[in-house]
Design an enzyme around this catalytic site. Structure first.
Site, PDB file in Angstrom:
ATOM      1  NE  ARG A   1       8.105 -43.887 -59.993  1.00  0.00           N
ATOM      2  CZ  ARG A   1       8.322 -43.721 -61.304  1.00  0.00           C
ATOM      3  NH1 ARG A   1       9.498 -43.342 -61.732  1.00  0.00           N
ATOM      4  NH2 ARG A   1       7.353 -43.947 -62.154  1.00  0.00           N
TER       5      ARG A   1
ATOM      6  CE  LYS B   1       5.599 -43.825 -36.927  1.00  0.00           C
ATOM      7  NZ  LYS B   1       4.692 -44.018 -35.765  1.00  0.00           N
TER       8      LYS B   1
ATOM      9  CD  GLU C   1       4.514 -35.929 -28.981  1.00  0.00           C
ATOM     10  OE1 GLU C   1       4.800 -37.018 -28.453  1.00  0.00           O
ATOM     11  OE2 GLU C   1       3.778 -35.825 -29.999  1.00  0.00           O
TER      12      GLU C   1
ATOM     13  CE  LYS D   1      10.528 -40.055 -33.518  1.00  0.00           C
ATOM     14  NZ  LYS D   1       9.406 -39.245 -33.983  1.00  0.00           N
TER      15      LYS D   1
ATOM     16  CD  GLU E   1       4.538 -47.530 -35.114  1.00  0.00           C
ATOM     17  OE1 GLU E   1       4.941 -46.370 -35.174  1.00  0.00           O
ATOM     18  OE2 GLU E   1       3.329 -47.843 -35.029  1.00  0.00           O
TER      19      GLU E   1
ATOM     20  NE  ARG F   1       9.047 -44.502 -35.446  1.00  0.00           N
ATOM     21  CZ  ARG F   1       9.555 -43.736 -36.385  1.00  0.00           C
ATOM     22  NH1 ARG F   1      10.384 -44.234 -37.281  1.00  0.00           N
ATOM     23  NH2 ARG F   1       9.240 -42.449 -36.453  1.00  0.00           N
TER      24      ARG F   1
ATOM     25  CG  ASN G   1       1.635 -44.382 -31.644  1.00  0.00           C
ATOM     26  OD1 ASN G   1       0.426 -44.487 -31.810  1.00  0.00           O
ATOM     27  ND2 ASN G   1       2.406 -43.748 -32.506  1.00  0.00           N
TER      28      ASN G   1
ATOM     29  CG  HIS H   1       0.712 -40.551 -29.944  1.00  0.00           C
ATOM     30  ND1 HIS H   1       1.517 -40.374 -28.831  1.00  0.00           N
ATOM     31  CD2 HIS H   1       1.077 -39.568 -30.815  1.00  0.00           C
ATOM     32  CE1 HIS H   1       2.333 -39.354 -29.043  1.00  0.00           C
ATOM     33  NE2 HIS H   1       2.084 -38.849 -30.236  1.00  0.00           N
TER      34      HIS H   1
ATOM     35  CG  HIS I   1      -3.322 -40.059 -33.418  1.00  0.00           C
ATOM     36  ND1 HIS I   1      -2.469 -40.976 -33.985  1.00  0.00           N
ATOM     37  CD2 HIS I   1      -2.575 -38.950 -33.217  1.00  0.00           C
ATOM     38  CE1 HIS I   1      -1.251 -40.442 -34.131  1.00  0.00           C
ATOM     39  NE2 HIS I   1      -1.300 -39.214 -33.653  1.00  0.00           N
TER      40      HIS I   1
ATOM     41  CG  HIS J   1       0.113 -34.182 -32.087  1.00  0.00           C
ATOM     42  ND1 HIS J   1      -0.603 -35.350 -32.303  1.00  0.00           N
ATOM     43  CD2 HIS J   1       1.352 -34.583 -31.686  1.00  0.00           C
ATOM     44  CE1 HIS J   1       0.172 -36.392 -32.051  1.00  0.00           C
ATOM     45  NE2 HIS J   1       1.362 -35.966 -31.669  1.00  0.00           N
TER      46      HIS J   1
HETATM   47  N1  LIG Z   1       6.405 -37.304 -37.819  1.00  0.00           N
HETATM   48  C1  LIG Z   1       6.438 -37.528 -36.518  1.00  0.00           C
HETATM   49  O1  LIG Z   1       7.168 -38.377 -36.010  1.00  0.00           O
HETATM   50  C2  LIG Z   1       5.591 -36.684 -35.621  1.00  0.00           C
HETATM   51  C3  LIG Z   1       5.835 -36.660 -34.245  1.00  0.00           C
HETATM   52  C4  LIG Z   1       5.058 -35.842 -33.431  1.00  0.00           C
HETATM   53  C5  LIG Z   1       4.084 -35.026 -33.997  1.00  0.00           C
HETATM   54  N2  LIG Z   1       3.898 -35.056 -35.341  1.00  0.00           N
HETATM   55  C6  LIG Z   1       2.933 -34.149 -35.965  1.00  0.00           C
HETATM   56  O2  LIG Z   1       3.388 -32.819 -35.745  1.00  0.00           O
HETATM   57  C7  LIG Z   1       2.268 -31.937 -35.792  1.00  0.00           C
HETATM   58  C8  LIG Z   1       2.315 -30.945 -34.662  1.00  0.00           C
HETATM   59  O3  LIG Z   1       3.499 -30.198 -34.757  1.00  0.00           O
HETATM   60  P1  LIG Z   1       3.629 -28.785 -34.038  1.00  0.00           P
HETATM   61  O4  LIG Z   1       3.139 -28.898 -32.663  1.00  0.00           O
HETATM   62  O5  LIG Z   1       4.979 -28.304 -34.303  1.00  0.00           O
HETATM   63  O6  LIG Z   1       2.534 -27.934 -34.806  1.00  0.00           O
HETATM   64  P2  LIG Z   1       2.666 -26.833 -35.969  1.00  0.00           P
HETATM   65  O7  LIG Z   1       3.581 -27.278 -37.025  1.00  0.00           O
HETATM   66  O8  LIG Z   1       1.270 -26.501 -36.355  1.00  0.00           O
HETATM   67  O9  LIG Z   1       3.326 -25.614 -35.228  1.00  0.00           O
HETATM   68  C9  LIG Z   1       2.626 -25.032 -34.148  1.00  0.00           C
HETATM   69  C10 LIG Z   1       2.356 -23.539 -34.356  1.00  0.00           C
HETATM   70  O10 LIG Z   1       3.529 -22.831 -33.991  1.00  0.00           O
HETATM   71  C11 LIG Z   1       3.953 -21.975 -35.036  1.00  0.00           C
HETATM   72  N3  LIG Z   1       5.403 -21.948 -34.967  1.00  0.00           N
HETATM   73  C12 LIG Z   1       6.250 -22.985 -35.202  1.00  0.00           C
HETATM   74  N4  LIG Z   1       7.498 -22.610 -34.934  1.00  0.00           N
HETATM   75  C13 LIG Z   1       7.453 -21.327 -34.523  1.00  0.00           C
HETATM   76  C14 LIG Z   1       8.441 -20.391 -34.071  1.00  0.00           C
HETATM   77  N5  LIG Z   1       9.716 -20.724 -33.952  1.00  0.00           N
HETATM   78  N6  LIG Z   1       8.034 -19.142 -33.755  1.00  0.00           N
HETATM   79  C15 LIG Z   1       6.716 -18.808 -33.825  1.00  0.00           C
HETATM   80  N7  LIG Z   1       5.744 -19.643 -34.220  1.00  0.00           N
HETATM   81  C16 LIG Z   1       6.121 -20.887 -34.562  1.00  0.00           C
HETATM   82  C17 LIG Z   1       3.383 -22.560 -36.297  1.00  0.00           C
HETATM   83  O11 LIG Z   1       3.221 -21.584 -37.288  1.00  0.00           O
HETATM   84  C18 LIG Z   1       2.053 -23.113 -35.791  1.00  0.00           C
HETATM   85  O12 LIG Z   1       1.094 -22.086 -35.760  1.00  0.00           O
HETATM   86  C19 LIG Z   1       1.035 -32.812 -35.756  1.00  0.00           C
HETATM   87  O13 LIG Z   1       0.473 -32.882 -37.032  1.00  0.00           O
HETATM   88  C20 LIG Z   1       1.565 -34.162 -35.347  1.00  0.00           C
HETATM   89  O14 LIG Z   1       0.781 -35.211 -35.835  1.00  0.00           O
HETATM   90  C21 LIG Z   1       4.623 -35.861 -36.155  1.00  0.00           C
HETATM   91  O1  LIG Z   2       7.772 -41.350 -34.350  1.00  0.00           O
HETATM   92  C1  LIG Z   2       6.922 -42.117 -33.895  1.00  0.00           C
HETATM   93  O2  LIG Z   2       6.941 -43.337 -34.143  1.00  0.00           O
HETATM   94  C2  LIG Z   2       5.841 -41.624 -33.048  1.00  0.00           C
HETATM   95  O3  LIG Z   2       4.926 -42.352 -32.724  1.00  0.00           O
HETATM   96  C3  LIG Z   2       5.912 -40.199 -32.582  1.00  0.00           C
HETATM   97  C4  LIG Z   2       4.563 -39.560 -32.302  1.00  0.00           C
HETATM   98  O4  LIG Z   2       4.784 -38.520 -31.363  1.00  0.00           O
HETATM   99  C5  LIG Z   2       3.937 -38.894 -33.518  1.00  0.00           C
HETATM  100  O5  LIG Z   2       2.797 -38.180 -33.144  1.00  0.00           O
HETATM  101  C6  LIG Z   2       3.660 -39.786 -34.703  1.00  0.00           C
HETATM  102  O6  LIG Z   2       3.323 -39.044 -35.829  1.00  0.00           O
HETATM  103  C7  LIG Z   2       2.545 -40.736 -34.465  1.00  0.00           C
HETATM  104  O7  LIG Z   2       2.688 -41.762 -35.360  1.00  0.00           O
HETATM  105  P1  LIG Z   2       1.469 -42.529 -36.011  1.00  0.00           P
HETATM  106  O8  LIG Z   2       2.137 -43.630 -36.759  1.00  0.00           O
HETATM  107  O9  LIG Z   2       0.599 -43.013 -34.905  1.00  0.00           O
HETATM  108  O10 LIG Z   2       0.768 -41.591 -36.911  1.00  0.00           O
HETATM  109 ZN   LIG Z   3       3.026 -37.246 -31.199  1.00  0.00          ZN
END
Ligand SMILES: NC(=O)c1ccc[n+]([C@@H]2O[C@H](COP(=O)([O-])OP(=O)(O)OC[C@H]3O[C@@H](n4cnc5c(N)ncnc54)[C@H](O)[C@@H]3O)[C@@H](O)[C@H]2O)c1
Ligand SMILES: O=C(O)C(=O)C[C@@H](O)[C@H](O)[C@H](O)COP(=O)(O)O
Ligand SMILES: [Zn+2]
Length: 379
Positions: free
Chosen positions: A131, A153, A195, A236, A246, A250, A254, A257, A261, A276
């Site tokens: 939990r 998130k 981003e 951010k 959100e 917030r 997006n 996005h 998405h 992404h």
């Molecule tokens: N939670 C949030 O607020 C938020 C915000 C934006 C995006 N996201 C999510 O994040 C994801 C995309 O993240 P991403 O672009 O980092 O993708 P990812 O995590 O897949 O990383 C991209 C690629 O780069 C490689 N990599 C990462 N760091 C490295 C390094 N230092 N050296 C060599 N290779 C490396 C990874 O192995 C992978 O193949 C999506 O799923 C998106 O929805 C979430």
């Molecule tokens: O942190 C946030 O809020 C964002 O919207 C950041 C985005 O870059 C990110 O891709 C996020 O995961 C999208 O949020 P979602 O709620 O649409 O899934």
């Molecule tokens: Zn994003």
């Protein structure tokens, strides 16, 4: 090949003041080296499970594990395949079970070592195992350092859409070591850059102009890169502090996005076609052109956005996405699952110009469909 954690140099800390969920974002070249003692101090005498992907784990997993062990933590490494496909039910189960098998207790730590995929997956696992376990983000991609590691998130994808299963769960600490970006591929660096540009487009035209002038520096290992990461994190953090879950503002984060998405779902989350950040680049350009079509935004601003993104070799048009992405109807259908939908009506982040984005509720699906038909017909 295992890469040693680089020695520390200049750094910056951004504080995220969220009351009892407050935390710091440590930023800079080599900052991970000094952060290991601070991480260990979060769970003295306890354990840390490092969740990583195969690429990042091979580069930095053992070095981080050794450093945390030297600082007094019992460590375990949990590795999943690299790529968006790991934001899935099977991988979530795998990570949760591995955390339990490693006897990670409530006072222990989950360390997300990787890009946004790992941060979202490990953070979500941390939010539900026993939990709720505390977790530390060690973002290794540009995208994760400027965006996904901050704000809490977490989640996985569903066949119905992106990030539809998840939770808000803030990290206890974020360690963004910009030297780790040296090993990132040019394609993934570019994707993260979309981003970065987003923050300028939301409400900081000066930062967008700075990006236009300094893109080359940001892509290299120097102070411009660190400045871009720190500015993005500050932007951010400010939004997240105003509206953690959100309920309002917030949603500005997006920008681009709703389109992005839908495209990721249309490509089956297949990173070989579209990752992404690339989807966000197309989404940003579309959001600005859609704003122009609605008479909100000067066409010159939309053109400037597309020119900058295309100038660093990011996609800006639906035609830039390889393979079949379906029809305007199927893309609008995918948008119906967007988390910003209210009483069935679409919400978009639109713009009156660069740095003048706003939340537009109740956008009619017919208008979006007609816009996409036109975009799909472009040569
Ligand atoms: N939670 C949030 O607020 C938020 C915000 C934006 C995006 N996201 C999510 O994040 C994801 C995309 O993240 P991403 O672009 O980092 O993708 P990812 O995590 O897949 O990383 C991209 C690629 O780069 C490689 N990599 C990462 N760091 C490295 C390094 N230092 N050296 C060599 N290779 C490396 C990874 O192995 C992978 O193949 C999506 O799923 C998106 O929805 C979430
Ligand atoms: O942190 C946030 O809020 C964002 O919207 C950041 C985005 O870059 C990110 O891709 C996020 O995961 C999208 O949020 P979602 O709620 O649409 O899934
Ligand atoms: Zn994003």
């Amino acid at each position: 090949m295992t890469t040693a954690i680089p020695p520390s140099s200049g750094r910056e800390t951004v504080h995220v003041p969220l009351g009892e969920r407050a935390y710091d974002i440590m930023i800079g070249r080599g900052v991970l080296n000094e952060a290991t003692a601070r991480i260990a101090g979060l769970a003295p005498g306890g354990a840390a499970a490092i969740v990583t992907d195969a690429n990042v784990g091979a580069l930095y997993g053992q070095a981080l594990s050794d450093a945390l062990a030297a600082a007094g933590l019992r460590t375990t490494i949990i590795t999943v395949p690299a790529g968006e496909g790991s934001k899935s039910y099977p991988r979530l189960i795998e990570v949760c079970e591995a955390l339990l098998a490693a006897r990670i207790e409530r006072g222990d730590l989950v360390i997300a070592l990787g890009g946004g995929v790992i941060g979202d997956l490990a953070g979500f696992a941390a939010s539900i195992v026993r939990r709720g376990l505390r977790f530390v983000q060690v973002p290794t991609s540009l995208l994760a350092q400027v965006d996904s590691s901050v704000g809490g998130k977490t989640g996985i994808n569903s066949a119905h859409g992106k990030n539809l299963i998840g939770a808000f769960h803030q990290p206890s600490l974020v360690v963004a070591d910009t030297a780790l970006l040296d090993s990132l591929s040019p394609r993934e660096f570019r994707a993260g850059y979309a981003e970065v540009v987003k923050y300028g487009l939301i409400d900081d035209p000066g930062f967008f102009a700075w990006c236009e002038t300094n893109a080359e520096g940001i892509f290299g290992p120097g102070p411009a890169r660190d400045h871009a990461v720190a500015t993005s994190c500050r932007a951010k953090a400010a939004v997240v502090v105003r509206d953690e879950r959100e309920d309002g503002d917030r949603a500005l984060l997006n920008l681009g996005h709703t389109f992005a998405h839908a495209l990721e779902r249309a490509t089956g989350y297949d990173g070989s076609r579209l990752v992404h950040g690339e989807a966000v680049a197309v989404g940003l350009a579309l959001a600005f052109r859609f704003s122009v079509e609605r008479g909100l935004c000067p066409p010159e601003d939309a053109a400037r956005v597309a020119v900058h993104l295309a100038g660093v070799a990011l996609p800006t048009r639906l035609q830039d996405v390889p393979g079949d992405i379906g029809t305007a109807d199927s893309l609008v259908e995918a948008m119906a699952q967007d988390k910003k939908v209210k009483r069935g009506a679409l919400t978009f982040i639109l713009a009156r110009g660069i740095g003048q984005s706003f939340i537009a509720r109740g956008v009619e699906a017919d208008g979006v469909r007609a816009f996409l038909v036109k975009e799909l017909a472009e040569a």
